[in-house]
Enzyme design. Structure first.
Site, PDB file in Angstrom:
ATOM      1  N   ASP A  86       0.871  -1.177   0.000  1.00 54.54           N
ATOM      2  CA  ASP A  86       0.000   0.000   0.000  1.00 54.54           C
ATOM      3  C   ASP A  86       0.907   1.227   0.000  1.00 54.54           C
ATOM      4  OD1 ASP A  86      -2.307   1.618   0.199  1.00 54.54           O
ATOM      5  OD2 ASP A  86      -2.113   1.697   2.378  1.00 54.54           O
ATOM      6  N   GLU A 116      -1.274  -1.175  -4.963  1.00 57.11           N
ATOM      7  CA  GLU A 116      -2.519  -0.438  -5.197  1.00 57.11           C
ATOM      8  C   GLU A 116      -2.257   0.714  -6.153  1.00 57.11           C
ATOM      9  OE1 GLU A 116      -6.087   0.420  -2.332  1.00 57.11           O
ATOM     10  OE2 GLU A 116      -4.517   1.901  -1.981  1.00 57.11           O
ATOM     11  N   ASP A 144      -2.381   0.775   7.340  1.00 57.53           N
ATOM     12  CA  ASP A 144      -1.650   0.629   6.070  1.00 57.53           C
ATOM     13  C   ASP A 144      -1.268  -0.829   5.822  1.00 57.53           C
ATOM     14  OD1 ASP A 144      -1.455   3.506   5.289  1.00 57.53           O
ATOM     15  OD2 ASP A 144      -0.391   3.630   7.197  1.00 57.53           O
TER      16      ASP A 144
END
Length: 189
Positions: A7, A67, A139
């Site tokens: 992430d 992502e 996260d």
């Protein structure tokens, strides 16, 4: 298959590693790479690079998933996030890992079943799918969700590939017609 989910973030870059064997998903590790806001941008990016490289070296994933960046109203923040995302793509690429990229809504849909799920719903589903995992923060939860999303997509792709191979093997071979020069008639002008 061992999957590393990432992430991206400039201050906090979440990571999560899972093992996938068929439909079984097992938690390996998760954490967050941090950079100091007081440091210059180049130093922050180098710090994230080094920390993430240590994660890849330690856990030896087979593939990675990152992502995709969404664009928000703050162009400067979006640009900085893009630079952190470059680190998230560069480290696995340096280790020769194949990398999948997924939109935030695709990740939520794969984990929760709804593309616009709240963060609490994603965390709840991660805890259900990876029981006993000690989560290092929001996260890291997002990174584990990205890894799970990638595992679902990779398994679907493998099943599709296998089905195509089986169908091709069952199809009878078609023999191409052969033409001899003497059987071809020339058109008269």
């Amino acid at each position: 298959m061992r999957v590393l989910g990432i992430d991206p973030g400039l201050r906090n870059m979440g990571w999560g590693v899972i093992d996938v064997a068929g439909s079984r998903i097992t938690h390996v590790a998760n954490g967050v790479c941090h950079s100091l806001a007081s440091d210059d941008l180049a130093i922050r990016l180098l710090s994230l690079f080094d920390q993430l490289a240590d994660v890849v070296h330690t856990h030896q994933p087979d593939c990675a998933a990152v992502e995709q960046t969404f664009v928000n109203k703050d162009a400067v923040a979006t640009l900085k996030l893009g630079q952190a995302r470059a680190v998230a793509l560069l480290v696995p690429a340096q280790f020769g890992l194949p990398i999948g990229e997924y939109a935030p809504n695709a990740v939520k849909k794969a984990v929760v079943g709804v593309g616009h799920a709240a963060k609490q719903q994603v965390e709840h589903m991660i805890k259900l799918q990876l029981p006993g995992a000690k989560l290092a923060g929001a996260d890291a939860v997002d990174a584990l969700a990205i890894a799970i999303c990638h595992s679902h997509h990779a398994q679907s792709g493998a099943r599709l590939h296998d089905a195509i191979q089986k169908a091709a093997a069952k199809r009878p071979a078609v023999k191409a017609p052969s033409y001899r020069p003497s059987t071809i008639k020339k058109a008269s002008a």
